[in-house]
Design an enzyme around this catalytic site. Structure first.
Site, PDB file in Angstrom:
ATOM      1  N   LYS A  40      15.281 -28.296 -63.651  1.00  0.00           N
ATOM      2  CA  LYS A  40      15.243 -27.963 -61.992  1.00  0.00           C
ATOM      3  C   LYS A  40      17.250 -27.946 -61.535  1.00  0.00           C
ATOM      4  CE  LYS A  40      12.323 -28.326 -57.837  1.00  0.00           C
ATOM      5  NZ  LYS A  40      11.047 -28.595 -57.130  1.00  0.00           N
TER       6      LYS A  40
ATOM      7  N   ASP B  18       3.990 -20.041 -61.679  1.00  0.00           N
ATOM      8  CA  ASP B  18       3.757 -21.252 -60.579  1.00  0.00           C
ATOM      9  C   ASP B  18       4.242 -20.721 -59.459  1.00  0.00           C
ATOM     10  OD1 ASP B  18       4.864 -24.166 -60.098  1.00  0.00           O
ATOM     11  OD2 ASP B  18       6.430 -24.525 -61.310  1.00  0.00           O
TER      12      ASP B  18
ATOM     13  N   ASP C  97      13.644 -23.755 -53.989  1.00  0.00           N
ATOM     14  CA  ASP C  97      12.758 -23.351 -54.859  1.00  0.00           C
ATOM     15  C   ASP C  97      10.894 -23.552 -54.205  1.00  0.00           C
ATOM     16  OD1 ASP C  97      10.914 -24.051 -57.147  1.00  0.00           O
ATOM     17  OD2 ASP C  97      11.239 -26.056 -56.610  1.00  0.00           O
TER      18      ASP C  97
ATOM     19  N   ASP D 238      12.092 -21.969 -64.730  1.00  0.00           N
ATOM     20  CA  ASP D 238      11.389 -21.449 -63.605  1.00  0.00           C
ATOM     21  C   ASP D 238      12.608 -20.443 -62.869  1.00  0.00           C
ATOM     22  OD1 ASP D 238      10.300 -21.593 -60.949  1.00  0.00           O
ATOM     23  OD2 ASP D 238       9.060 -23.370 -61.547  1.00  0.00           O
TER      24      ASP D 238
ATOM     25  N   ASP E 275       8.351 -21.532 -53.899  1.00  0.00           N
ATOM     26  CA  ASP E 275       6.791 -21.000 -54.549  1.00  0.00           C
ATOM     27  C   ASP E 275       6.267 -20.254 -54.023  1.00  0.00           C
ATOM     28  OD1 ASP E 275       7.343 -22.725 -57.219  1.00  0.00           O
ATOM     29  OD2 ASP E 275       7.293 -24.561 -55.596  1.00  0.00           O
TER      30      ASP E 275
ATOM     31  N   HIS F 186      14.215 -22.525 -60.402  1.00  0.00           N
ATOM     32  CA  HIS F 186      15.031 -23.119 -60.839  1.00  0.00           C
ATOM     33  C   HIS F 186      16.280 -23.560 -60.967  1.00  0.00           C
ATOM     34  CE1 HIS F 186      11.232 -26.571 -61.516  1.00  0.00           C
ATOM     35  NE2 HIS F 186      11.108 -25.571 -60.155  1.00  0.00           N
TER      36      HIS F 186
ATOM     37  N   HIS G  49       8.123 -19.784 -66.349  1.00  0.00           N
ATOM     38  CA  HIS G  49       7.336 -20.476 -64.884  1.00  0.00           C
ATOM     39  C   HIS G  49       7.967 -19.369 -64.068  1.00  0.00           C
ATOM     40  CE1 HIS G  49       5.512 -24.866 -64.377  1.00  0.00           C
ATOM     41  NE2 HIS G  49       4.945 -23.645 -65.764  1.00  0.00           N
TER      42      HIS G  49
HETATM   43  C1  RNT Z   1       8.617 -27.980 -59.795  1.00  0.00           C
HETATM   44  C2  RNT Z   1       7.786 -27.665 -61.062  1.00  0.00           C
HETATM   45  C3  RNT Z   1       6.156 -27.734 -61.458  1.00  0.00           C
HETATM   46  C4  RNT Z   1       5.443 -27.510 -60.665  1.00  0.00           C
HETATM   47  C5  RNT Z   1       3.727 -27.288 -61.267  1.00  0.00           C
HETATM   48  C6  RNT Z   1       2.848 -27.788 -60.155  1.00  0.00           C
HETATM   49  O1  RNT Z   1       9.407 -28.057 -59.560  1.00  0.00           O
HETATM   50  O2  RNT Z   1       8.157 -25.611 -60.692  1.00  0.00           O
HETATM   51  O3  RNT Z   1       6.574 -26.624 -62.425  1.00  0.00           O
HETATM   52  O4  RNT Z   1       5.710 -26.923 -59.772  1.00  0.00           O
HETATM   53  O5  RNT Z   1       4.825 -28.570 -62.223  1.00  0.00           O
HETATM   54 ZN    ZN Z   2       7.967 -24.525 -62.704  1.00  0.00          ZN
END
Ligand code: RNT
Ligand code: ZN
Length: 420
Positions: free
Chosen positions: A230, A328, A296, A261, A298, A264, A288
């Site tokens: 991250k 994610d 970040d 991700d 989500d 990230h 992800h």
């Molecule tokens: C957090 C990460 C992680 C979570 C999950 C719930 O910044 O992205 O993957 O979102 O594990």
């Molecule tokens: Zn993630």
């Protein structure tokens, strides 16, 4: 309606034929891709350790309090079944350790056993889902000061080492029983709000903890390991122990997968661009797929340029079997089943769109240094009648499209969610 979807599909086939593209073949390829759908969109990453568990600390945050969230295993499963019924294809389900079935007992994270997840395995078998798994190193008093596996406190580190080790074992059990390796992904929230003094020291602690954890190797036919980096988080704005370089190095040296991700990295970095480099040095990779909005955050995945390019890279890499596509995102401000369906469909749509690009001609133009043809084809590719192919795919799988899909989700809201 049926008729018009089929007619539009036929017309689309003619358009694609001009480019030598067969939409039926594209759909066949799409059908083979299993997306790992994350369970945590259903309850705002709360889990069921206690009746009122909620996401706490851990550098991530869910915003919104839309009514109807799942508050039990039963509710979450019912919601997942509903969402899955509106998503074409066969997919995987990604669980976190906090979703175990603890029967009202206080089972701390260093006590979890495969038995606590047997209910999920049985349900997955019945639903034709394969499972993936994650240790949960957040929302816990021993994560409150922001450091878990990298904590200078040995007792804290040991607690989390035990938790992650047990989680990996549980993943192996899932994969064994379901005849498909479960991906175990490790993400920890470790970092500091303000500028740290001893970056190296914290990273050394993390490395040492990981060495202990990954000393135990499980059969790759049962489980596969990934580690997720991250850039920054809420409360870890100045420093994150598990940075990209840290985990890239660790994964390469220790034969693990990296998890990339999409939220990230720096806002101008594209995960799509990282895939080809990563795959040249790592056998497999976990994604992800998320949507960061300025941070970040989500948000629910949509057909954004970033994900379209990512899907093209996934397909053009010719390494589909080595790329694990996980989702994610978590949005608590809208209907959560709708979020799952829209987000997962968006990922699938991006993949379909990628399968429907005139790749052969594009490649030829590029190899011939014919920049104009490449540009023109890329532009044409954006407006080919891909929507007709997607609608047909849904229709073939008895999944409503257009306004009907929205009505279906709203009906579930009024009949089920609003009664909670
Ligand atoms: C957090 C990460 C992680 C979570 C999950 C719930 O910044 O992205 O993957 O979102 O594990
Ligand atoms: Zn993630």
């Amino acid at each position: 309606m049926t008729n018009s979807i089929e007619k539009a599909y036929q017309a689309a086939q003619d358009v694609y034929a001009q480019y030598g593209i067969d939409p039926a073949a594209a759909l066949e390829q799409l059908e083979k891709i299993a997306i790992s759908i994350h369970c945590w969109q259903g309850d705002d990453v709360g889990g069921f350790e206690t009746p009122d568990s909620e996401l706490a600390g851990g550098g991530i945050q869910v915003t919104g309090n839309y009514p109807g969230k799942a508050t039990s295993h039963q509710q979450l499963r019912t919601d997942l079944e509903k969402a899955a019924s509106l998503i074409p294809g066969h997919h995987r389900l990604n669980l976190h350790a906090i979703y175990g079935e603890f029967q009202g007992k206080k089972i701390d994270r260093d006590q979890i056993e495969p038995a606590h997840y047997q209910g999920w395995i049985d349900w997955a078998k019945a639903q034709n889902f394969k499972l993936d798994f994650n240790a949960t190193c957040f929302s816990h008093p021993k994560a409150d000061d922001g450091l878990t596996l990298s904590s200078p406190n040995a007792a804290i580190r040991d607690f989390w080492i035990e938790h992650v080790s047990r989680a990996r074992k549980i993943a192996a059990e899932m994969g064994k029983q379901l005849y498909s390796p479960a991906v175990h992904n490790l993400w920890i929230p470790d970092g500091t709000k303000d500028v740290p003094v001893d970056r190296m020291g914290l990273r050394q602690f993390l490395k040492q903890s990981l060495d202990t954890i990954y000393q135990t190797r499980h059969d790759k036919g049962h489980m596969k390991d990934a580690v997720e980096s991250k850039l920054f988080g809420i409360g870890s704005e100045s420093f994150v122990v598990g940075s990209h370089e840290f985990y890239m190095g660790y994964a390469l040296k220790n034969d693990l997968m990296v998890c990339l991700d999409t939220g990230h990295f720096h806002p101008t970095e594209l995960v799509a661009d990282k895939l080809s480099s990563t795959l040249l040095f790592c056998d497999e990779v976990l994604l992800h797929v998320s949507r960061p909005v300025r941070w970040d955050s989500d948000h629910v995945v949509i057909m954004s340029d970033e994900i379209k390019i990512l899907a093209e890279e996934i397909i053009r890499s010719n390494r589909l079997d080595n790329i694990h596509i996980g989702l994610d995102f978590f949005d608590a401000s809208i209907n959560r089943i709708g979020a799952w369906v829209v987000g997962t469909q968006a990922m699938l749509k991006c993949l379909l769109l990628a399968f429907l690009q005139p790749y052969k001609q594009l490649l030829e133009a590029e190899r011939n240094n014919d920049g104009f043809t490449r540009l023109a084809l890329q532009e044409q590719g954006r407006t080919l009648p891909f929507g007709s192919v997607w609608d047909y795919y849904c229709h073939k799988n008895n999944i409503p499209t257009g306004p009907e899909l929205i009505t279906e989700i709203k009906n579930y809201e009024s009949q089920v969610l609003s009664k909670r």
